[in-house]
Design an enzyme around this catalytic site. Structure first.
Site, PDB file in Angstrom:
ATOM      1  N   ARG A 154       0.521  -1.410  -0.244  1.00 15.07           N
ATOM      2  CA  ARG A 154       0.506   0.043   0.021  1.00 15.07           C
ATOM      3  C   ARG A 154       0.447   1.308  -0.167  1.00 15.07           C
ATOM      4  O   ARG A 154       1.968   1.471   0.445  1.00 15.07           O
ATOM      5  CB  ARG A 154      -0.774   0.208   1.181  1.00 15.07           C
ATOM      6  CG  ARG A 154      -2.046  -1.078   1.441  1.00 15.07           C
ATOM      7  CD  ARG A 154      -2.328  -1.206   2.850  1.00 15.07           C
ATOM      8  NE  ARG A 154      -1.481  -1.270   3.474  1.00 15.07           N
ATOM      9  CZ  ARG A 154      -1.456  -0.698   5.415  1.00 15.07           C
ATOM     10  NH1 ARG A 154      -2.156  -0.642   5.928  1.00 15.07           N
ATOM     11  NH2 ARG A 154       0.140  -1.192   6.256  1.00 15.07           N
ATOM     12  N   GLU A 155       1.073   2.167  -1.232  1.00 17.21           N
ATOM     13  CA  GLU A 155       1.134   3.203  -1.146  1.00 17.21           C
ATOM     14  C   GLU A 155       1.362   4.252   0.412  1.00 17.21           C
ATOM     15  O   GLU A 155      -0.259   3.801   1.077  1.00 17.21           O
ATOM     16  CB  GLU A 155       0.672   4.245  -1.887  1.00 17.21           C
ATOM     17  CG  GLU A 155       1.055   4.380  -3.581  1.00 17.21           C
ATOM     18  CD  GLU A 155       1.072   5.151  -4.318  1.00 17.21           C
ATOM     19  OE1 GLU A 155       0.459   6.325  -3.994  1.00 17.21           O
ATOM     20  OE2 GLU A 155       1.220   4.212  -5.771  1.00 17.21           O
ATOM     21  N   LYS A 207      -4.752 -11.174  -7.918  1.00 17.18           N
ATOM     22  CA  LYS A 207      -4.407 -10.067  -7.811  1.00 17.18           C
ATOM     23  C   LYS A 207      -5.320  -9.235  -8.190  1.00 17.18           C
ATOM     24  O   LYS A 207      -5.835  -8.359  -6.739  1.00 17.18           O
ATOM     25  CB  LYS A 207      -3.191  -9.005  -8.517  1.00 17.18           C
ATOM     26  CG  LYS A 207      -3.112  -7.752  -8.092  1.00 17.18           C
ATOM     27  CD  LYS A 207      -2.290  -7.423  -7.136  1.00 17.18           C
ATOM     28  CE  LYS A 207      -2.734  -6.126  -6.816  1.00 17.18           C
ATOM     29  NZ  LYS A 207      -1.850  -5.375  -5.779  1.00 17.18           N
ATOM     30  N   CYS A 263      -4.311   2.057  -8.473  1.00 16.41           N
ATOM     31  CA  CYS A 263      -4.613   0.256  -8.358  1.00 16.41           C
ATOM     32  C   CYS A 263      -6.269  -0.079  -8.405  1.00 16.41           C
ATOM     33  O   CYS A 263      -6.698  -0.756  -9.607  1.00 16.41           O
ATOM     34  CB  CYS A 263      -4.515  -0.303  -7.286  1.00 16.41           C
ATOM     35  SG  CYS A 263      -2.209  -0.246  -7.421  1.00 16.41           S
TER      36      CYS A 263
HETATM   37  P1  NAD Z   1       3.910   3.820 -12.450  1.00 17.24           P
HETATM   38  O1  NAD Z   1       3.430   4.917 -12.894  1.00 17.24           O
HETATM   39  O2  NAD Z   1       4.643   4.434 -10.563  1.00 17.24           O
HETATM   40  O3  NAD Z   1       5.801   3.529 -12.751  1.00 17.24           O
HETATM   41  C1  NAD Z   1       5.992   2.678 -13.596  1.00 17.24           C
HETATM   42  C2  NAD Z   1       8.112   3.381 -14.554  1.00 17.24           C
HETATM   43  O4  NAD Z   1       7.957   2.099 -14.794  1.00 17.24           O
HETATM   44  C3  NAD Z   1       7.850   4.521 -14.052  1.00 17.24           C
HETATM   45  O5  NAD Z   1       9.119   5.336 -14.088  1.00 17.24           O
HETATM   46  C4  NAD Z   1       8.132   4.229 -15.773  1.00 17.24           C
HETATM   47  O6  NAD Z   1       8.960   5.228 -16.172  1.00 17.24           O
HETATM   48  C5  NAD Z   1       8.587   2.839 -16.224  1.00 17.24           C
HETATM   49  N1  NAD Z   1       8.456   2.563 -17.624  1.00 17.24           N
HETATM   50  C6  NAD Z   1       8.143   2.370 -18.471  1.00 17.24           C
HETATM   51  N2  NAD Z   1       7.849   1.258 -19.580  1.00 17.24           N
HETATM   52  C7  NAD Z   1       8.913   0.822 -19.549  1.00 17.24           C
HETATM   53  C8  NAD Z   1       9.699   0.272 -19.674  1.00 17.24           C
HETATM   54  N3  NAD Z   1       9.765  -0.080 -21.026  1.00 17.24           N
HETATM   55  N4  NAD Z   1      10.947  -0.166 -19.315  1.00 17.24           N
HETATM   56  C9  NAD Z   1      11.385   0.676 -18.468  1.00 17.24           C
HETATM   57  N5  NAD Z   1      10.699   0.684 -17.321  1.00 17.24           N
HETATM   58  C10 NAD Z   1       9.367   1.606 -18.468  1.00 17.24           C
HETATM   59  O7  NAD Z   1       3.236   2.524 -11.493  1.00 17.24           O
HETATM   60  P2  NAD Z   1       3.485   1.580 -10.046  1.00 17.24           P
HETATM   61  O8  NAD Z   1       2.644   2.814  -9.493  1.00 17.24           O
HETATM   62  O9  NAD Z   1       4.552   1.177  -9.599  1.00 17.24           O
HETATM   63  O10 NAD Z   1       2.755   0.488 -10.817  1.00 17.24           O
HETATM   64  C11 NAD Z   1       3.608  -0.379 -10.814  1.00 17.24           C
HETATM   65  C12 NAD Z   1       2.545  -2.020 -11.316  1.00 17.24           C
HETATM   66  O11 NAD Z   1       2.735  -2.134 -10.299  1.00 17.24           O
HETATM   67  C13 NAD Z   1       1.159  -1.615 -11.456  1.00 17.24           C
HETATM   68  O12 NAD Z   1       1.302  -2.663 -12.426  1.00 17.24           O
HETATM   69  C14 NAD Z   1       0.546  -1.213 -10.513  1.00 17.24           C
HETATM   70  O13 NAD Z   1      -1.042  -2.146 -10.708  1.00 17.24           O
HETATM   71  C15 NAD Z   1       1.060  -2.835 -10.007  1.00 17.24           C
HETATM   72  N6  NAD Z   1       1.120  -2.219  -8.800  1.00 17.24           N
HETATM   73  C16 NAD Z   1       1.610  -1.012  -7.488  1.00 17.24           C
HETATM   74  C17 NAD Z   1       1.238  -0.079  -6.612  1.00 17.24           C
HETATM   75  C18 NAD Z   1       0.651   1.065  -6.233  1.00 17.24           C
HETATM   76  O14 NAD Z   1       0.267   1.076  -4.814  1.00 17.24           O
HETATM   77  N7  NAD Z   1       1.477   1.809  -6.912  1.00 17.24           N
HETATM   78  C19 NAD Z   1       0.603  -1.795  -5.510  1.00 17.24           C
HETATM   79  C20 NAD Z   1       0.968  -3.152  -6.024  1.00 17.24           C
HETATM   80  C21 NAD Z   1       0.855  -3.368  -7.894  1.00 17.24           C
END
Ligand code: NAD
Length: 450
Positions: A154-155, A207, A263
């Protein structure tokens, strides 16, 4: 063991920093050059408690590094975690463009056996799709496995959640690859974290099922709050009694302005498409989504009642992030409220302890301005709207706030204030599902009952 995490956002950065703290050699790779440059200088692009310290420790112990060089990052690692974004497409399906880009890069650059671990939230069947993309991009045939390892952090509590998760979920069909990933998580094994091992599709499904269930609970209590407002019952008493039933549980039964963030909204939308792809309909999740879509408007209706109209009114908005302890404003209910206030013709002055920068990038309007603290935001306001329950808002000097306002309406969209105290201080207090205490506004003679 050398690990590369591709995608250095909320999940990738937390995972990379924590894995380095477990003693792994970790490279966090991203295509965003400015983000990587900041991280190389130990500057953290997001607000997440405890993360900066962890990143600094990883950098100083030389167990963590940041790179935009995907080729070297892929070639140097046995295990590649994929944590790129899977945002919604216009139609609500998960956008797998970044996943496919990463798959092609891995296929093109891999020079020996790799374990590819999908941390991103992806629809069931994506691991198979990923294998096909990798294979197609390979110049020379190389062996690899794809393990699904959805993330549940969780953020705002991400480091703690990664270090002490409720469970670790691993999906895959090759025992050798599963054993390699389990070995990475050995420190969690030692603190008796439950491990669930299954196939890729089930892991991917779990998930979505988890996030959708949480969304259902939130929308359930938000609908209950609407009824409580009409009945004159206090939704908190209802939620407490429900939560004490061991079969239900107390979590995620807090009424508010609706679920948001990066999410729950996108994952529920994507999950509905998964059902549709198999000729099915998930009525319950669809209803949760629909209730949520109407929740901000419900809050605005509440505010309009004592104010008469929003046109020309000055609204102080406290909180912009979708929840406390993060600067993430993706699909934040606070921003939805802000947009509706502006659409209704109001002027909004907002304050958030961390998210003003991201809100500025997401929202622009001549009638929207930002303040340096809650009290300056409240100066001259007809109404104060509490949208995000940051701790510092829990301890506001309410008499001071009231004295600075020109009006008297306090809309507490997170139910953090005591209605009796607020009313005694002269506020027209409006909560969510707490209209039992009816207080009058100076604007209209109508009570705040609804
Ligand atoms: P985010 O948008 O914060 O980060 C994604 C990163 O990926 C960015 O920095 C972007 O520049 C990079 N990126 C995109 N394409 C790329 C590529 N081809 N090569 C290298 N880097 C690349 O996303 P997030 O919030 O960290 O979420 C990531 C995943 O995790 C999502 O699928 C999300 O649903 C899942 N998730 C998120 C959370 C949350 O709380 N944020 C919790 C659980 C799961």
């Amino acid at each position: 063991m050398h690990i590369t995490v591709i995608g250095t956002g909320f999940v990738g950065l937390v995972a990379g920093a924590c894995l380095a703290d477990f003693g792994m050699q970790v490279t966090c790779a991203d295509t965003d050059e400015s983000k990587i440059r900041q991280l190389q200088a130990a500057k953290i692009p997001i607000y997440e408690p405890g993360l900066e310290e962890l990143v600094r420790r990883g950098l100083s112990r030389k167990r963590l590094c940041f790179s935009t060089d995907l080729k070297t990052s892929i070639q140097g690692a046995l295990v590649i975690f994929v944590a790129v974004g899977t945002e919604s497409q216009k139609n609500g399906r998960a956008n797998l463009t970044h996943i496919s880009e990463v798959a092609r890069a891995i296929g093109r650059y891999m020079n020996d056996y790799k374990v590819i671990v999908i941390k991103s939230t992806v629809p069931p069947g994506t691991a198979e799709q990923m294998s096909a993309w990798v294979r197609k991009a390979q110049i020379r045939s190389q062996d690899f496995d794809v393990i699904s390892n959805p993330e549940f952090l969780r953020e705002g509590a991400a480091v703690e959640d990664f270090m002490r998760p409720n469970r670790v979920l691993l999906g895959g069909d090759n025992p050798r690859a599963l054993a390699i990933v389990k070995d990475i998580y050995r420190p969690l094994y030692l603190i008796q974290t439950p491990f669930i091992e299954t196939d890729n599709r089930a892991a991917e499904l779990i998930k979505y099922a988890t996030n959708s269930f949480l969304a259902v609970k939130i929308s359930y209590i938000n609908e209950m709050a609407r009824l409580c407002d009409r009945l004159g019952a206090d939704v908190h008493v209802i939620a407490k009694a429900l939560g004490l039933d061991g079969r239900i549980g107390a979590k995620f039964l807090h009424p508010g302005p609706g679920f948001g963030g990066s999410c729950l909204p996108k994952d529920t939308r994507a999950f509905l498409h998964t059902f549709e792809d198999f000729g099915l309909e998930n009525h319950i999740v669809r209803a949760a989504v629909e209730v949520n879509q109407g929740q901000a408007a419900e809050v605005v209706r509440k505010l309009t009642r004592p104010l008469g109209s929003l046109r020309g009114r000055h609204i102080c908005l406290l909180g912009l992030s979708y929840k406390p302890n993060t600067n993430d404003v993706r699909e934040s209910p606070a921003l939805s409220l802000c947009e509706l206030f502006l659409k209704g013709g109001a002027h909004v002055r907002a304050f958030d302890p961390q998210a003003i920068g991201s809100a500025k990038a997401a929202l622009r309007n001549q009638r929207l301005s930002f303040a340096k603290d809650a009290y300056s935001a409240a100066r001259g306001a007809d109404a104060v709207v509490l949208a995000t329950e940051w701790n510092e808002f829990r301890n506001l000097d309410l008499p001071k706030l009231k004295a600075l306002m020109s009006g008297d309406v306090l809309l507490d969209a997170r139910n953090i204030y005591d209605p009796v105290t607020a009313t005694r201080l002269g506020f027209c207090y409006l909560g969510i599902g707490r209209s039992k205490i009816a207080s009058k506004s100076k604007y209209t003679s109508a009570s705040s009952k609804l």
